[in-house]
Design an enzyme around this catalytic site. Sequence first.
Site, mmCIF file in Angstrom:
data_model
loop_
_atom_site.group_PDB
_atom_site.id
_atom_site.type_symbol
_atom_site.label_atom_id
_atom_site.label_comp_id
_atom_site.label_asym_id
_atom_site.label_seq_id
_atom_site.Cartn_x
_atom_site.Cartn_y
_atom_site.Cartn_z
ATOM 1 N N ASP A 1 5.241 -5.265 10.270
ATOM 2 C CA ASP A 1 6.104 -4.488 10.618
ATOM 3 C C ASP A 1 6.033 -5.677 12.141
ATOM 4 O O ASP A 1 6.555 -5.613 12.572
ATOM 5 C CB ASP A 1 5.711 -2.961 11.056
ATOM 6 C CG ASP A 1 6.109 -2.247 10.134
ATOM 7 O OD1 ASP A 1 7.166 -2.696 9.363
ATOM 8 O OD2 ASP A 1 5.565 -0.358 9.942
ATOM 9 N N THR B 1 -1.820 7.121 0.057
ATOM 10 C CA THR B 1 -3.279 7.466 -0.905
ATOM 11 C C THR B 1 -3.624 5.708 0.145
ATOM 12 O O THR B 1 -5.345 5.741 0.025
ATOM 13 C CB THR B 1 -2.803 6.979 -2.770
ATOM 14 O OG1 THR B 1 -2.093 5.559 -2.640
ATOM 15 C CG2 THR B 1 -2.381 8.591 -3.117
ATOM 16 N N ASP C 1 -0.273 -1.979 13.000
ATOM 17 C CA ASP C 1 0.934 -2.648 11.102
ATOM 18 C C ASP C 1 0.854 -4.097 11.531
ATOM 19 O O ASP C 1 2.284 -4.617 12.270
ATOM 20 C CB ASP C 1 1.928 -2.099 10.594
ATOM 21 C CG ASP C 1 2.303 -1.764 9.021
ATOM 22 O OD1 ASP C 1 2.665 -3.201 8.766
ATOM 23 O OD2 ASP C 1 1.990 -1.144 8.557
ATOM 24 N N ARG D 1 1.011 -1.384 0.212
ATOM 25 C CA ARG D 1 -0.244 0.208 0.358
ATOM 26 C C ARG D 1 0.807 1.309 0.154
ATOM 27 O O ARG D 1 1.511 1.600 0.752
ATOM 28 C CB ARG D 1 -1.388 0.109 1.698
ATOM 29 C CG ARG D 1 -1.674 -1.238 1.692
ATOM 30 C CD ARG D 1 -3.021 -0.823 2.297
ATOM 31 N NE ARG D 1 -2.759 0.378 3.780
ATOM 32 C CZ ARG D 1 -3.751 0.532 4.233
ATOM 33 N NH1 ARG D 1 -4.743 0.518 4.291
ATOM 34 N NH2 ARG D 1 -2.886 1.031 5.394
HETATM 35 C C1 PRP Z 1 -1.302 -4.083 4.767
HETATM 36 C C2 PRP Z 1 -2.303 -5.983 4.756
HETATM 37 C C3 PRP Z 1 -2.445 -5.967 3.500
HETATM 38 C C4 PRP Z 1 -2.884 -4.946 2.930
HETATM 39 C C5 PRP Z 1 -4.982 -4.210 3.461
HETATM 40 O O1 PRP Z 1 -0.050 -5.062 3.850
HETATM 41 O O2 PRP Z 1 -0.380 -7.359 4.982
HETATM 42 O O3 PRP Z 1 -1.793 -6.513 2.453
HETATM 43 O O4 PRP Z 1 -2.138 -3.672 4.423
HETATM 44 O O5 PRP Z 1 -4.769 -3.373 2.968
HETATM 45 P P1 PRP Z 1 -5.877 -2.695 1.960
HETATM 46 O O6 PRP Z 1 -6.733 -3.598 2.447
HETATM 47 O O7 PRP Z 1 -6.074 -1.525 2.504
HETATM 48 O O8 PRP Z 1 -5.386 -3.253 0.870
HETATM 49 P P2 PRP Z 1 0.953 -3.857 3.743
HETATM 50 O O9 PRP Z 1 0.780 -2.629 2.452
HETATM 51 O O10 PRP Z 1 1.192 -2.666 4.910
HETATM 52 O O11 PRP Z 1 2.605 -4.677 3.333
HETATM 53 P P3 PRP Z 1 3.391 -5.513 3.596
HETATM 54 O O12 PRP Z 1 2.541 -6.696 3.472
HETATM 55 O O13 PRP Z 1 4.612 -5.628 3.752
HETATM 56 O O14 PRP Z 1 3.718 -4.830 5.431
HETATM 57 N N1 URA Z 2 -2.356 -3.004 6.793
HETATM 58 C C1 URA Z 2 -2.106 -3.207 8.275
HETATM 59 O O1 URA Z 2 -1.142 -3.721 8.789
HETATM 60 N N2 URA Z 2 -2.828 -2.675 9.403
HETATM 61 C C2 URA Z 2 -3.856 -1.668 9.328
HETATM 62 O O2 URA Z 2 -4.443 -1.603 9.976
HETATM 63 C C3 URA Z 2 -4.120 -2.226 7.728
HETATM 64 C C4 URA Z 2 -3.294 -2.083 6.590
#
Ligand code: PRP
Ligand code: URA
Length: 206
Positions: free
Chosen positions: A199, A105, A196, A101
Amino acid sequence: MLHVSKHPLVGDCMAGLRDKRTPPDEFRSLSRKVISLLLYEATADLPVHQDRVETPLGPAEVEIVEKEVVAVPVLRAGLGLLGPVLELLPKVSVGYIGLERDEETAVARIYYNKLPPLKGKVPLLLDPMLATGGSGARAIDLIKEAGGEDCRFVCVVAAPEGVRVVEERHPEVKIFAAALDQGLNDRAYIVPGLGDFGDRLFGTLG
Ligand code: PRP
Ligand code: URA
């Protein structure tokens, strides 16, 4: 088609996952536990065929899982859910989708897509957070483009906004979640959520 687990063990895992004091090693352990429990529910209707084996005492009728499941973790946080899937499912292969993400945005960008042929198999999408639904819906688009049908989506926390988006774009997909939360904040994080996931899983909190 949202199914939110009501199992007390799932609730207990969620208590630890949500707690901001939980360190990464315990967070990883709780992630494995919660996915094992959700997997039990998400695979309850997998087709089986009857067979017969010999026990030391004689013949026994048995049931064998018929179809191969293709686990599709969304990088990176979905990797935290993969271990128990590989351990529990008898016929399983793995495809990967990388989605990230944008911090400003919240729109998901694809950076990796490696799926095996999915025809005749059961795709199991693994992504712990269903927030805006952008990542989940895009991942299901890619699964369908690879021939996937009867897709199941396992997440840990879902927001109503994300559930709506996935249901609108992919009404036949069954979503299995440990919790359905209140909604999103102005940064598109789930509230109360657990923060997150990636993280906290990988110890990369700032
Ligand atoms: C997080 C999570 C999903 C996404 C969900 O990933 O693991 O893939 O956000 O959000 P959405 O429903 O609004 O699309 P992130 O982009 O934080 O990446 P990561 O897994 O690499 O931390
Ligand atoms: N991705 C995450 O890891 N946490 C949230 O709450 C939303 C998106």
